[in-house]
Scaffold this motif. Structure first.
Motif, PDB file in Angstrom:
ATOM      1  N   VAL A  72      -0.834  -4.927  21.692  1.00 35.38           N
ATOM      2  CA  VAL A  72      -0.304  -3.561  21.673  1.00 35.38           C
ATOM      3  C   VAL A  72       1.222  -3.575  21.750  1.00 35.38           C
ATOM      4  CG1 VAL A  72      -0.238  -1.381  22.944  1.00 35.38           C
ATOM      5  CG2 VAL A  72      -2.405  -2.561  22.616  1.00 35.38           C
ATOM      6  N   ILE A  73       1.757  -4.354  22.670  1.00 39.71           N
ATOM      7  CA  ILE A  73       3.214  -4.415  22.820  1.00 39.71           C
ATOM      8  C   ILE A  73       3.854  -4.987  21.560  1.00 39.71           C
ATOM      9  CG2 ILE A  73       5.091  -5.538  24.096  1.00 39.71           C
ATOM     10  CD1 ILE A  73       3.225  -5.301  26.597  1.00 39.71           C
ATOM     11  N   GLY A  74       3.254  -6.041  21.007  1.00 36.02           N
ATOM     12  CA  GLY A  74       3.786  -6.640  19.779  1.00 36.02           C
ATOM     13  C   GLY A  74       3.793  -5.667  18.615  1.00 36.02           C
ATOM     14  N   ALA A  75       2.721  -4.902  18.465  1.00 31.83           N
ATOM     15  CA  ALA A  75       2.656  -3.920  17.379  1.00 31.83           C
ATOM     16  C   ALA A  75       3.711  -2.835  17.564  1.00 31.83           C
ATOM     17  CB  ALA A  75       1.259  -3.317  17.297  1.00 31.83           C
ATOM     18  N   PHE A  76       3.903  -2.371  18.790  1.00 29.75           N
ATOM     19  CA  PHE A  76       4.936  -1.363  19.046  1.00 29.75           C
ATOM     20  C   PHE A  76       6.333  -1.916  18.763  1.00 29.75           C
ATOM     21  CE2 PHE A  76       1.881   1.236  21.525  1.00 29.75           C
ATOM     22  CZ  PHE A  76       2.200   2.475  20.995  1.00 29.75           C
ATOM     23  N   ILE A  77       6.573  -3.160  19.137  1.00 31.08           N
ATOM     24  CA  ILE A  77       7.882  -3.773  18.886  1.00 31.08           C
ATOM     25  C   ILE A  77       8.142  -3.864  17.378  1.00 31.08           C
ATOM     26  CG2 ILE A  77       9.170  -5.952  19.008  1.00 31.08           C
ATOM     27  CD1 ILE A  77       7.888  -6.338  21.815  1.00 31.08           C
ATOM     28  N   ILE A  78       7.177  -4.346  16.623  1.00 29.49           N
ATOM     29  CA  ILE A  78       7.348  -4.474  15.175  1.00 29.49           C
ATOM     30  C   ILE A  78       7.528  -3.107  14.530  1.00 29.49           C
ATOM     31  CG2 ILE A  78       6.258  -5.238  13.024  1.00 29.49           C
ATOM     32  CD1 ILE A  78       7.261  -7.521  14.857  1.00 29.49           C
ATOM     33  N   MET A  79       6.789  -2.119  14.990  1.00 29.68           N
ATOM     34  CA  MET A  79       6.910  -0.782  14.409  1.00 29.68           C
ATOM     35  C   MET A  79       8.273  -0.152  14.673  1.00 29.68           C
ATOM     36  SD  MET A  79       4.568  -0.008  12.420  1.00 29.68           S
ATOM     37  CE  MET A  79       5.140   1.650  12.149  1.00 29.68           C
ATOM     38  N   GLN A  80       8.981  -0.589  15.714  1.00 25.83           N
ATOM     39  CA  GLN A  80      10.328  -0.069  15.941  1.00 25.83           C
ATOM     40  C   GLN A  80      11.250  -0.452  14.791  1.00 25.83           C
ATOM     41  OE1 GLN A  80      10.924   2.213  18.322  1.00 25.83           O
ATOM     42  NE2 GLN A  80       8.726   1.898  18.473  1.00 25.83           N
ATOM     43  N   PHE A  81      11.011  -1.610  14.224  1.00 31.47           N
ATOM     44  CA  PHE A  81      11.811  -2.047  13.081  1.00 31.47           C
ATOM     45  C   PHE A  81      11.457  -1.249  11.833  1.00 31.47           C
ATOM     46  CE2 PHE A  81      12.324  -4.709   9.307  1.00 31.47           C
ATOM     47  CZ  PHE A  81      13.689  -4.916   9.351  1.00 31.47           C
ATOM     48  N   ASN A 108       0.816  -1.221   0.000  1.00 32.65           N
ATOM     49  CA  ASN A 108       0.000   0.000   0.000  1.00 32.65           C
ATOM     50  C   ASN A 108       0.845   1.264   0.000  1.00 32.65           C
ATOM     51  OD1 ASN A 108      -2.218  -1.623   0.090  1.00 32.65           O
ATOM     52  ND2 ASN A 108      -2.883  -1.012   2.117  1.00 32.65           N
ATOM     53  N   LYS A 109       2.154   1.095   0.155  1.00 34.75           N
ATOM     54  CA  LYS A 109       3.069   2.242   0.227  1.00 34.75           C
ATOM     55  C   LYS A 109       2.698   3.187   1.370  1.00 34.75           C
ATOM     56  CE  LYS A 109       4.906   0.924  -3.737  1.00 34.75           C
ATOM     57  NZ  LYS A 109       5.608  -0.313  -3.660  1.00 34.75           N
ATOM     58  N   GLU A 110       2.153   2.625   2.437  1.00 32.13           N
ATOM     59  CA  GLU A 110       1.739   3.412   3.603  1.00 32.13           C
ATOM     60  C   GLU A 110       2.942   3.592   4.516  1.00 32.13           C
ATOM     61  OE1 GLU A 110       0.171   5.779   5.770  1.00 32.13           O
ATOM     62  OE2 GLU A 110      -1.434   4.873   4.571  1.00 32.13           O
ATOM     63  N   THR A 111       3.334   4.831   4.745  1.00 26.43           N
ATOM     64  CA  THR A 111       4.502   5.101   5.573  1.00 26.43           C
ATOM     65  C   THR A 111       4.154   5.808   6.884  1.00 26.43           C
ATOM     66  OG1 THR A 111       4.896   7.164   4.392  1.00 26.43           O
ATOM     67  CG2 THR A 111       6.065   5.196   3.592  1.00 26.43           C
ATOM     68  N   ASN A 112       2.887   6.066   7.130  1.00 26.13           N
ATOM     69  CA  ASN A 112       2.475   6.743   8.353  1.00 26.13           C
ATOM     70  C   ASN A 112       2.584   5.782   9.536  1.00 26.13           C
ATOM     71  OD1 ASN A 112       0.294   7.464  10.444  1.00 26.13           O
ATOM     72  ND2 ASN A 112       0.594   9.357   9.285  1.00 26.13           N
ATOM     73  N   TYR A 113       3.362   6.190  10.531  1.00 24.34           N
ATOM     74  CA  TYR A 113       3.608   5.350  11.703  1.00 24.34           C
ATOM     75  C   TYR A 113       2.305   4.944  12.396  1.00 24.34           C
ATOM     76  CZ  TYR A 113       5.570   3.845  16.181  1.00 24.34           C
ATOM     77  OH  TYR A 113       5.905   3.112  17.288  1.00 24.34           O
ATOM     78  N   ALA A 114       1.455   5.918  12.664  1.00 18.82           N
ATOM     79  CA  ALA A 114       0.220   5.652  13.410  1.00 18.82           C
ATOM     80  C   ALA A 114      -0.713   4.721  12.633  1.00 18.82           C
ATOM     81  CB  ALA A 114      -0.498   6.962  13.734  1.00 18.82           C
ATOM     82  N   THR A 115      -0.787   4.897  11.325  1.00 19.59           N
ATOM     83  CA  THR A 115      -1.641   4.027  10.510  1.00 19.59           C
ATOM     84  C   THR A 115      -1.162   2.588  10.569  1.00 19.59           C
ATOM     85  OG1 THR A 115      -2.155   5.856   9.013  1.00 19.59           O
ATOM     86  CG2 THR A 115      -2.520   3.624   8.174  1.00 19.59           C
ATOM     87  N   ASN A 116       0.131   2.379  10.401  1.00 14.84           N
ATOM     88  CA  ASN A 116       0.672   1.021  10.428  1.00 14.84           C
ATOM     89  C   ASN A 116       0.608   0.409  11.826  1.00 14.84           C
ATOM     90  OD1 ASN A 116       1.243   0.781   7.673  1.00 14.84           O
ATOM     91  ND2 ASN A 116       3.129   1.941   7.923  1.00 14.84           N
ATOM     92  N   LEU A 117       0.823   1.230  12.841  1.00 18.08           N
ATOM     93  CA  LEU A 117       0.673   0.742  14.213  1.00 18.08           C
ATOM     94  C   LEU A 117      -0.770   0.292  14.447  1.00 18.08           C
ATOM     95  CD1 LEU A 117       1.848   0.373  17.091  1.00 18.08           C
ATOM     96  CD2 LEU A 117       1.130   2.728  17.548  1.00 18.08           C
ATOM     97  N   GLY A 118      -1.715   1.093  13.983  1.00 21.26           N
ATOM     98  CA  GLY A 118      -3.132   0.739  14.112  1.00 21.26           C
ATOM     99  C   GLY A 118      -3.475  -0.551  13.390  1.00 21.26           C
ATOM    100  N   ILE A 119      -2.908  -0.748  12.210  1.00 23.18           N
ATOM    101  CA  ILE A 119      -3.139  -1.994  11.470  1.00 23.18           C
ATOM    102  C   ILE A 119      -2.613  -3.181  12.268  1.00 23.18           C
ATOM    103  CG2 ILE A 119      -2.364  -3.301   9.432  1.00 23.18           C
ATOM    104  CD1 ILE A 119      -2.732  -0.672   7.836  1.00 23.18           C
ATOM    105  N   GLY A 120      -1.437  -3.032  12.848  1.00 27.77           N
ATOM    106  CA  GLY A 120      -0.870  -4.115  13.656  1.00 27.77           C
ATOM    107  C   GLY A 120      -1.716  -4.439  14.873  1.00 27.77           C
ATOM    108  N   ILE A 121      -2.153  -3.402  15.579  1.00 27.65           N
ATOM    109  CA  ILE A 121      -2.973  -3.614  16.779  1.00 27.65           C
ATOM    110  C   ILE A 121      -4.320  -4.219  16.415  1.00 27.65           C
ATOM    111  CG2 ILE A 121      -4.209  -2.433  18.645  1.00 27.65           C
ATOM    112  CD1 ILE A 121      -1.830  -0.458  18.778  1.00 27.65           C
ATOM    113  N   GLN A 122      -4.968  -3.701  15.379  1.00 28.30           N
ATOM    114  CA  GLN A 122      -6.276  -4.221  14.976  1.00 28.30           C
ATOM    115  C   GLN A 122      -6.177  -5.680  14.523  1.00 28.30           C
ATOM    116  OE1 GLN A 122      -8.687  -1.506  12.441  1.00 28.30           O
ATOM    117  NE2 GLN A 122      -7.011  -0.070  12.860  1.00 28.30           N
ATOM    118  N   THR A 123      -5.131  -5.990  13.774  1.00 28.45           N
ATOM    119  CA  THR A 123      -4.948  -7.367  13.300  1.00 28.45           C
ATOM    120  C   THR A 123      -4.869  -8.333  14.474  1.00 28.45           C
ATOM    121  OG1 THR A 123      -3.771  -6.601  11.325  1.00 28.45           O
ATOM    122  CG2 THR A 123      -3.402  -8.893  11.996  1.00 28.45           C
ATOM    123  N   SER A 124      -4.001  -8.024  15.414  1.00 28.98           N
ATOM    124  CA  SER A 124      -3.821  -8.940  16.539  1.00 28.98           C
ATOM    125  C   SER A 124      -5.010  -8.927  17.489  1.00 28.98           C
ATOM    126  CB  SER A 124      -2.525  -8.626  17.275  1.00 28.98           C
ATOM    127  OG  SER A 124      -2.497  -7.282  17.672  1.00 28.98           O
TER     128      SER A 124
END
Length: 149
Positions: free
Chosen positions: A129-138, A59-75
């Motif tokens: 939440v913790i998992g999404a934050f950890i992945i977003m650090q990468f 999706n070429k999405e580079t917004n941190y908050a958007t991708n963090l939200g996707i990670g949290i919602q998925t899990s």
């Protein structure tokens, strides 16, 4: 691919990994081993990573908050559906599994099914939440310039 499709696709992956692992443990007689529950966290991390990676690269999405939200919602979706699965399993298929869960050092005590569901929900949401934050650090400093190619 829309964000909703990414979330659903990888939530289903997490659900299948957790459910498949549970039934594999059941077949091997290992369902009473509480240490194997830690692998569920690995499955959640895999699903979060894939969802965020897909959002960034497809999706070429580079917004941190958007991708963090996707990670949290998925899990979060995967955790809720998995907990519903556990509750249905204990209630309709194997009520004795409640005693196995209560004897686990991770739950510990004489809890009812509803109390265990709440415990699992808190544990699962925290790991989401913790998992999404950890992945977003990468991925937070990922090379955004090469995404436009």
């Amino acid at each position: 691919m829309t964000s909703t499709k990414i979330i659903i696709k990888y939530a289903l992956l997490i659900i299948l990994l957790i459910g498949g692992f549970f039934f594999l443990c059941k077949l091997l007689g290992l369902e009473e081993n509480p240490y194997l529950r830690f692998l569920n966290l690995l499955f959640v991390i895999i699903g979060i990573r894939q969802a965020i990676k897909t959002s960034i690269f497809k999706n070429k999405e580079t917004n941190y908050a958007t991708n963090l939200g996707i990670g949290i919602q998925t899990s979060a979706i995967a955790v809720v559906v998995s907990i519903i699965g556990v509750a249905l399993y204990v209630h309709f298929i194997n009520p004795e599994f409640l005693a196995v869960m209560n004897s686990s050092f991770l739950i510990g005590g004489d809890l009812s099914l509803s109390e265990i569901v709440i415990t699992l929900l808190i544990e699962g949401m925290a790991s989401s939440v913790i998992g999404a934050f950890i992945i977003m650090q990468f991925y937070k400093n990922h090379d955004k310039e090469n995404l436009n190619e």
